[in-house]
Enzyme design. Sequence first.
Site, PDB file in Angstrom:
ATOM      1  N   ASN A   9     -29.035 -29.280 -57.128  1.00  0.00           N
ATOM      2  CA  ASN A   9     -27.739 -29.185 -56.463  1.00  0.00           C
ATOM      3  C   ASN A   9     -26.949 -28.069 -57.147  1.00  0.00           C
ATOM      4  O   ASN A   9     -26.478 -28.236 -58.268  1.00  0.00           O
ATOM      5  CB  ASN A   9     -27.021 -30.542 -56.603  1.00  0.00           C
ATOM      6  CG  ASN A   9     -25.593 -30.510 -56.128  1.00  0.00           C
ATOM      7  OD1 ASN A   9     -25.164 -29.560 -55.475  1.00  0.00           O
ATOM      8  ND2 ASN A   9     -24.843 -31.558 -56.453  1.00  0.00           N
ATOM      9  N   LYS A  11     -24.140 -26.958 -56.339  1.00  0.00           N
ATOM     10  CA  LYS A  11     -22.686 -27.164 -56.203  1.00  0.00           C
ATOM     11  C   LYS A  11     -22.021 -25.863 -55.725  1.00  0.00           C
ATOM     12  O   LYS A  11     -22.666 -25.114 -54.999  1.00  0.00           O
ATOM     13  CB  LYS A  11     -22.098 -27.680 -57.525  1.00  0.00           C
ATOM     14  CG  LYS A  11     -22.876 -28.904 -58.030  1.00  0.00           C
ATOM     15  CD  LYS A  11     -22.208 -29.639 -59.150  1.00  0.00           C
ATOM     16  CE  LYS A  11     -23.073 -30.844 -59.540  1.00  0.00           C
ATOM     17  NZ  LYS A  11     -22.478 -31.680 -60.580  1.00  0.00           N
ATOM     18  N   HIS A  93     -21.893 -37.479 -52.720  1.00  0.00           N
ATOM     19  CA  HIS A  93     -21.871 -37.092 -54.139  1.00  0.00           C
ATOM     20  C   HIS A  93     -20.543 -37.545 -54.747  1.00  0.00           C
ATOM     21  O   HIS A  93     -19.504 -37.494 -54.079  1.00  0.00           O
ATOM     22  CB  HIS A  93     -22.034 -35.575 -54.272  1.00  0.00           C
ATOM     23  CG  HIS A  93     -22.271 -35.151 -55.693  1.00  0.00           C
ATOM     24  ND1 HIS A  93     -21.249 -35.064 -56.604  1.00  0.00           N
ATOM     25  CD2 HIS A  93     -23.393 -34.840 -56.356  1.00  0.00           C
ATOM     26  CE1 HIS A  93     -21.757 -34.704 -57.784  1.00  0.00           C
ATOM     27  NE2 HIS A  93     -23.058 -34.568 -57.659  1.00  0.00           N
ATOM     28  N   GLU A  95     -18.552 -36.193 -56.669  1.00  0.00           N
ATOM     29  CA  GLU A  95     -17.484 -35.194 -56.648  1.00  0.00           C
ATOM     30  C   GLU A  95     -16.760 -35.206 -55.306  1.00  0.00           C
ATOM     31  O   GLU A  95     -15.567 -34.926 -55.226  1.00  0.00           O
ATOM     32  CB  GLU A  95     -18.066 -33.805 -56.973  1.00  0.00           C
ATOM     33  CG  GLU A  95     -18.381 -33.697 -58.469  1.00  0.00           C
ATOM     34  CD  GLU A  95     -19.493 -32.739 -58.823  1.00  0.00           C
ATOM     35  OE1 GLU A  95     -19.847 -31.872 -58.005  1.00  0.00           O
ATOM     36  OE2 GLU A  95     -20.028 -32.863 -59.952  1.00  0.00           O
ATOM     37  N   GLU A 163     -26.487 -41.597 -59.740  1.00  0.00           N
ATOM     38  CA  GLU A 163     -25.873 -40.645 -60.661  1.00  0.00           C
ATOM     39  C   GLU A 163     -24.652 -41.277 -61.317  1.00  0.00           C
ATOM     40  O   GLU A 163     -23.557 -41.289 -60.723  1.00  0.00           O
ATOM     41  CB  GLU A 163     -25.423 -39.389 -59.898  1.00  0.00           C
ATOM     42  CG  GLU A 163     -26.542 -38.654 -59.203  1.00  0.00           C
ATOM     43  CD  GLU A 163     -26.163 -37.204 -58.948  1.00  0.00           C
ATOM     44  OE1 GLU A 163     -26.869 -36.335 -59.468  1.00  0.00           O
ATOM     45  OE2 GLU A 163     -25.158 -36.947 -58.277  1.00  0.00           O
ATOM     46  N   GLY A 169     -22.720 -33.570 -65.684  1.00  0.00           N
ATOM     47  CA  GLY A 169     -22.144 -32.384 -66.312  1.00  0.00           C
ATOM     48  C   GLY A 169     -21.592 -32.616 -67.710  1.00  0.00           C
ATOM     49  O   GLY A 169     -20.864 -31.775 -68.241  1.00  0.00           O
ATOM     50  N   SER A 209     -26.985 -34.868 -66.003  1.00  0.00           N
ATOM     51  CA  SER A 209     -27.423 -34.194 -67.227  1.00  0.00           C
ATOM     52  C   SER A 209     -28.935 -34.225 -67.452  1.00  0.00           C
ATOM     53  O   SER A 209     -29.391 -34.322 -68.589  1.00  0.00           O
ATOM     54  CB  SER A 209     -26.689 -34.764 -68.446  1.00  0.00           C
ATOM     55  OG  SER A 209     -25.299 -34.513 -68.358  1.00  0.00           O
TER      56      SER A 209
HETATM   57  P1  PGA Z   1     -25.669 -32.233 -63.751  1.00  0.00           P
HETATM   58  O1  PGA Z   1     -25.210 -32.620 -62.252  1.00  0.00           O
HETATM   59  O2  PGA Z   1     -27.178 -32.185 -63.742  1.00  0.00           O
HETATM   60  O3  PGA Z   1     -25.052 -30.898 -63.995  1.00  0.00           O
HETATM   61  O4  PGA Z   1     -25.152 -33.310 -64.648  1.00  0.00           O
HETATM   62  C1  PGA Z   1     -25.904 -33.589 -61.505  1.00  0.00           C
HETATM   63  C2  PGA Z   1     -25.288 -33.757 -60.149  1.00  0.00           C
HETATM   64  O5  PGA Z   1     -24.049 -33.790 -60.034  1.00  0.00           O
HETATM   65  O6  PGA Z   1     -26.011 -33.870 -59.139  1.00  0.00           O
END
Ligand code: PGA
Length: 249
Positions: A9, A11, A93, A95, A163, A169, A209
């Site tokens: 992803n 983003k 997601h 976010e 997740e 992140g 992560s």
């Molecule tokens: P990350 O993000 O691997 O940077 O922690 C994962 C995600 O949000 O899908």
Amino acid sequence: MRRKLAAGNWKMNGTAANLAELEALKSLMPVDAPDVLICPPAPLLFRAHEVAGDTGIQIGAQDCHNHESGAFTGDISATMIADTGATHVIVGHSERREAYEEHDSDIRKKAKAAWAAGLTAVICIGESGDDHEANNTLEIIAGQLAGSLPDATSATNTVIAYEPIWAIGTGKVPTLEQIVQVHDFIRAKIITRFGAEIGDMIPLLYGGSVKPDNAATIFEAENVDGALVGGASLKAADFAPIIEALAAS
Ligand code: PGA
């Protein structure tokens, strides 16, 4: 045997220049590669599909609207995503749940819109840091599964990504024990709801992560069928070892 999937992803990162990473990834794919999916920003979908060519790398979007078309300025429908050659779309997601106040009911509608366009929905669930600390994880996950997954969920139209929000992140990763506990719980819930034939076959991804140095450990969990990777999917040199770890798992 459930299919394994390494999903990236990107983003809101990347312009056309970053397609060089996708080009590089093609030459780093292991021989017995699992399914690989890259979800770039929407303006790159079409070109990413062209770059992926016949390598088997699939392209997906990061969100879709729940209507097929209409007066929704700035939005993108699942039909438009499918038209670029993409095969998947991430929905729900964290976010988007947080920044755009998307609720389970919105995500359920988006998943159905994705299916109607012939796309596979990658439905994301995960608890906040506060809920994790208060030991509410399983309760939150159960609620999100019940609310976000439409009744017609199948092993071909849906991938579930767990997740934990506090791991996204941040470099913080749950212990393998915690991942096993949540993924086993999700597996049991979807078997109860959709029956063993479907529930056993829906791929469950872990996200948060995932890096080249922890991927192999995470993939030890029986009910982890792959990963949804943010930061480490942006560079082919980081994503390729994660794909290799999944292939070897
Ligand atoms: P990350 O993000 O691997 O940077 O922690 C994962 C995600 O949000 O899908």
